[in-house]
Design a protein around this motif. Structure first.
Motif, PDB file in Angstrom:
ATOM      1  N   UNK A  85       1.028  -1.151   0.119  1.00 43.30           N
ATOM      2  CA  UNK A  85       0.015   0.147  -0.019  1.00 43.30           C
ATOM      3  C   UNK A  85       1.046   1.332   0.127  1.00 43.30           C
ATOM      4  N   UNK A  86       0.379   2.253  -0.638  1.00 43.78           N
ATOM      5  CA  UNK A  86       1.106   3.553  -0.774  1.00 43.78           C
ATOM      6  C   UNK A  86       0.294   4.419   0.017  1.00 43.78           C
ATOM      7  N   UNK A  87       1.036   5.364   0.766  1.00 44.42           N
ATOM      8  CA  UNK A  87       0.343   6.562   1.603  1.00 44.42           C
ATOM      9  C   UNK A  87       1.061   7.861   0.844  1.00 44.42           C
ATOM     10  N   UNK A  88       0.538   8.838   0.400  1.00 44.79           N
ATOM     11  CA  UNK A  88       1.098  10.218   0.086  1.00 44.79           C
ATOM     12  C   UNK A  88       1.359  10.902   1.337  1.00 44.79           C
ATOM     13  N   UNK A  89       2.712  10.713   1.633  1.00 44.50           N
ATOM     14  CA  UNK A  89       3.187  11.031   2.994  1.00 44.50           C
ATOM     15  C   UNK A  89       4.713  11.007   2.819  1.00 44.50           C
ATOM     16  N   UNK A  90       5.376  11.969   3.623  1.00 43.49           N
ATOM     17  CA  UNK A  90       6.745  11.892   3.750  1.00 43.49           C
ATOM     18  C   UNK A  90       7.224  10.711   4.665  1.00 43.49           C
ATOM     19  N   UNK A  91       8.531  10.585   4.949  1.00 40.78           N
ATOM     20  CA  UNK A  91       8.857   9.319   5.855  1.00 40.78           C
ATOM     21  C   UNK A  91       8.251   9.193   7.073  1.00 40.78           C
ATOM     22  N   UNK A  92       7.548  10.185   7.724  1.00 42.41           N
ATOM     23  CA  UNK A  92       6.835   9.970   8.972  1.00 42.41           C
ATOM     24  C   UNK A  92       5.529  10.232   8.739  1.00 42.41           C
ATOM     25  N   UNK A  93       4.920   8.979   8.422  1.00 47.50           N
ATOM     26  CA  UNK A  93       3.388   8.708   7.934  1.00 47.50           C
ATOM     27  C   UNK A  93       2.807   8.754   9.317  1.00 47.50           C
ATOM     28  N   UNK A  94       3.475   8.226  10.323  1.00 44.88           N
ATOM     29  CA  UNK A  94       2.908   7.937  11.621  1.00 44.88           C
ATOM     30  C   UNK A  94       2.274   9.262  12.294  1.00 44.88           C
ATOM     31  N   UNK A  95       3.156  10.257  12.037  1.00 50.94           N
ATOM     32  CA  UNK A  95       2.539  11.656  12.322  1.00 50.94           C
ATOM     33  C   UNK A  95       1.831  12.403  11.355  1.00 50.94           C
ATOM     34  N   UNK A  96       2.507  12.398  10.229  1.00 52.59           N
ATOM     35  CA  UNK A  96       1.551  13.008   9.257  1.00 52.59           C
ATOM     36  C   UNK A  96       0.362  12.585   8.646  1.00 52.59           C
ATOM     37  N   UNK A  97       0.093  11.216   8.780  1.00 52.86           N
ATOM     38  CA  UNK A  97      -1.220  10.600   8.172  1.00 52.86           C
ATOM     39  C   UNK A  97      -1.582   9.350   9.181  1.00 52.86           C
ATOM     40  N   UNK A  98      -1.595   9.607  10.707  1.00 54.60           N
ATOM     41  CA  UNK A  98      -1.846   8.423  11.506  1.00 54.60           C
ATOM     42  C   UNK A  98      -3.010   7.686  11.235  1.00 54.60           C
ATOM     43  N   UNK A  99      -4.074   8.546  10.934  1.00 58.35           N
ATOM     44  CA  UNK A  99      -5.375   7.715  10.787  1.00 58.35           C
ATOM     45  C   UNK A  99      -5.329   6.683   9.697  1.00 58.35           C
ATOM     46  N   UNK A 100      -4.794   7.388   8.652  1.00 54.35           N
ATOM     47  CA  UNK A 100      -4.769   6.538   7.129  1.00 54.35           C
ATOM     48  C   UNK A 100      -3.867   5.163   7.599  1.00 54.35           C
ATOM     49  N   UNK A 101      -2.253   5.538   8.420  1.00 49.40           N
ATOM     50  CA  UNK A 101      -1.831   4.394   8.488  1.00 49.40           C
ATOM     51  C   UNK A 101      -2.302   3.339   9.493  1.00 49.40           C
ATOM     52  N   UNK A 102      -2.933   3.823  10.316  1.00 41.38           N
ATOM     53  CA  UNK A 102      -3.660   2.934  11.265  1.00 41.38           C
ATOM     54  C   UNK A 102      -4.740   2.030  10.588  1.00 41.38           C
ATOM     55  N   UNK A 103      -5.433   2.528   9.765  1.00 38.48           N
ATOM     56  CA  UNK A 103      -6.528   2.141   9.028  1.00 38.48           C
ATOM     57  C   UNK A 103      -5.955   0.921   8.046  1.00 38.48           C
ATOM     58  N   UNK A 104      -4.855   1.283   7.500  1.00 36.22           N
ATOM     59  CA  UNK A 104      -4.001   0.244   6.754  1.00 36.22           C
ATOM     60  C   UNK A 104      -3.547  -0.911   7.516  1.00 36.22           C
ATOM     61  N   UNK A 105      -2.937  -0.560   8.441  1.00 36.17           N
ATOM     62  CA  UNK A 105      -2.401  -1.773   9.523  1.00 36.17           C
ATOM     63  C   UNK A 105      -3.585  -2.737   9.945  1.00 36.17           C
ATOM     64  N   UNK A 106      -4.752  -1.904  10.487  1.00 44.40           N
ATOM     65  CA  UNK A 106      -5.890  -2.591  11.056  1.00 44.40           C
ATOM     66  C   UNK A 106      -6.555  -3.476   9.935  1.00 44.40           C
ATOM     67  N   UNK A 107      -6.790  -2.886   8.576  1.00 42.46           N
ATOM     68  CA  UNK A 107      -7.221  -3.877   7.549  1.00 42.46           C
ATOM     69  C   UNK A 107      -6.315  -5.095   7.267  1.00 42.46           C
ATOM     70  N   UNK A 108      -5.005  -4.931   7.271  1.00 42.64           N
ATOM     71  CA  UNK A 108      -4.049  -6.083   7.061  1.00 42.64           C
ATOM     72  C   UNK A 108      -4.175  -7.055   8.187  1.00 42.64           C
ATOM     73  N   UNK A 109      -4.349  -6.559   9.396  1.00 43.20           N
ATOM     74  CA  UNK A 109      -4.375  -7.394  10.666  1.00 43.20           C
ATOM     75  C   UNK A 109      -5.706  -8.317  10.619  1.00 43.20           C
ATOM     76  N   UNK A 110      -6.772  -7.680  10.083  1.00 44.82           N
ATOM     77  CA  UNK A 110      -8.040  -8.071  10.269  1.00 44.82           C
ATOM     78  C   UNK A 110      -8.373  -9.647   9.591  1.00 44.82           C
TER      79      UNK A 110
END
Length: 78
Positions: free
Chosen positions: A53-78
């Motif tokens: 998956x790609x996120x339109x973000x710089x290196x710090x996606x966890x702080x730049x796009x935390x909700x998007x990153x969290x959803x991606x990880x949650x969907x993967x783990x589901x």
């Protein structure tokens, strides 16, 4: 910081990525200035069965796009 940048620029893990057998999610950040997104794409190609998956973000996606990153990880783990 100089040592970290030198390490990132010179580390070669190509001999290891093809041996990964666990379910793997690779998240590429399209505007990452430290680790270019092409490396994430190469990892996905090298790891059998991996998800990408790609996120339109710089290196710090966890702080730049935390909700998007969290959803991606949650969907993967589901």
């Amino acid at each position: 910081m100089v040592a970290l940048v030198d390490f990132v620029c010179n580390v070669d893990i190509t001999a290891y990525v093809g041996k990964i057998t666990a379910p793997t999610l690779i998240v590429g950040m399209t505007r990452d200035q430290l680790v270019p997104v092409r490396y994430a794409r190469e990892f996905q190609s090298a790891i059998p069965g991996s998800s990408y998956v790609e996120i339109d973000s710089g290196h710090a996606a966890a702080t730049e796009k935390p909700e998007e990153l969290l959803k991606i990880v949650q969907d993967f783990l589901a």
